[in-house]
Design a protein around this motif. Structure first.
Motif, PDB file in Angstrom:
ATOM      1  N   ASP A 155       2.731  -6.422  -4.519  1.00  0.00           N
ATOM      2  CA  ASP A 155       2.706  -5.448  -5.614  1.00  0.00           C
ATOM      3  C   ASP A 155       3.241  -6.006  -6.922  1.00  0.00           C
ATOM      4  O   ASP A 155       2.757  -5.649  -7.987  1.00  0.00           O
ATOM      5  N   ASP A 175      -0.195 -10.255   5.756  1.00  0.00           N
ATOM      6  CA  ASP A 175      -1.021  -9.079   5.513  1.00  0.00           C
ATOM      7  C   ASP A 175      -1.179  -9.062   3.998  1.00  0.00           C
ATOM      8  O   ASP A 175      -0.246  -8.727   3.275  1.00  0.00           O
ATOM      9  N   ASP A 220       0.326   7.465   2.844  1.00  0.00           N
ATOM     10  CA  ASP A 220      -0.441   8.691   2.619  1.00  0.00           C
ATOM     11  C   ASP A 220       0.444   9.860   2.188  1.00  0.00           C
ATOM     12  O   ASP A 220       0.057  10.646   1.333  1.00  0.00           O
ATOM     13  N   ARG A 225       0.995   9.691  -1.486  1.00  0.00           N
ATOM     14  CA  ARG A 225      -0.223  10.077  -2.230  1.00  0.00           C
ATOM     15  C   ARG A 225      -0.360  11.596  -2.292  1.00  0.00           C
ATOM     16  O   ARG A 225      -0.714  12.153  -3.328  1.00  0.00           O
ATOM     17  N   ASP A 235      -2.402  -7.229   1.899  1.00  0.00           N
ATOM     18  CA  ASP A 235      -2.134  -5.988   1.172  1.00  0.00           C
ATOM     19  C   ASP A 235      -0.664  -5.904   0.786  1.00  0.00           C
ATOM     20  O   ASP A 235      -0.303  -5.214  -0.156  1.00  0.00           O
ATOM     21  N   GLU A 236       0.194  -6.593   1.546  1.00  0.00           N
ATOM     22  CA  GLU A 236       1.629  -6.478   1.324  1.00  0.00           C
ATOM     23  C   GLU A 236       2.304  -7.789   0.932  1.00  0.00           C
ATOM     24  O   GLU A 236       3.322  -7.761   0.250  1.00  0.00           O
ATOM     25  N   SER A 270       0.835  -1.187   0.000  1.00  0.00           N
ATOM     26  CA  SER A 270       0.000   0.000   0.000  1.00  0.00           C
ATOM     27  C   SER A 270       0.876   1.244   0.000  1.00  0.00           C
ATOM     28  O   SER A 270       1.940   1.275   0.607  1.00  0.00           O
ATOM     29  N   THR A 271       0.435   2.245  -0.700  1.00  0.00           N
ATOM     30  CA  THR A 271       1.190   3.486  -0.824  1.00  0.00           C
ATOM     31  C   THR A 271       0.936   4.355   0.401  1.00  0.00           C
ATOM     32  O   THR A 271      -0.218   4.649   0.722  1.00  0.00           O
TER      33      THR A 271
END
Length: 163
Positions: free
Chosen positions: A42, A116, A5, A8, A118-119, A2-3
């Protein structure tokens, strides 16, 4: 992955332009010599855990956080094994980045593998002679971490000879 914040927010201003980032890599080596790796969500590649420092975060603290987030293993960074600026690269979405990576040799101190998603797509302990395919830059970090027990200095790219 996840990028964060803060990235972003920066991307709102700079678009896909080159972004200089500080990264950390943890080569976690168990007592039996096995190495903790995870399969990155990713890009699907195998690598030691690591990630991007948040603004103001200390490298060793960021690394301990990243190792736990990505694998469920608690680890203690013991020493810096390399400091390297990697070549720029572009993600599939067009974002261009360049990392200065600080790699640490780490010792596991608890926890158990959990993902996790997401990673990490997968994670596990690998014998040094049974590592999955990895990019040369990643294998270099592992080699430096394995050699770190005998060496006293971190590896870096030396400056050109001025003579």
């Amino acid at each position: 992955m996840s990028t964060p914040d803060f990235i972003r927010e920066l991307r709102k201003h700079i678009g896909h332009d080159l972004l200089w980032l500080m990264g950390v890599t943890g080569v976690v080596i168990a007592e039996d010599g096995s190495i903790l790796l995870h399969k990155r969500a990713d890009d699907g590649s195998w690598a030691p855990p690591g990630g991007i420092l948040e603004p103001g975060e200390q490298p060793a603290q960021a690394l301990a956080r990243e190792i736990y987030e990505e694998t469920g293993v608690h680890a203690v960074p013991e020493r810096i094994v390399s400091v390297v600026t990697e070549p720029p690269f572009t993600y599939a979405n067009g974002d261009t980045v360049q990392f200065m990576d600080v790699a640490f040799r780490c010792r596991p101190v608890g926890g158990e593998i959990r993902l996790d998603e997401d990673e990490s797509l997968d994670a596990g302990w690998f014998a040094p002679d049974e590592l999955p395919w990895m990019h040369e830059r990643v294998l270099r970090r592992i080699r430096h971490a394995r050699a770190a027990a005998e060496e006293t200095d971190a590896w870096f790219v030396p400056p050109a000879d001025p003579a």
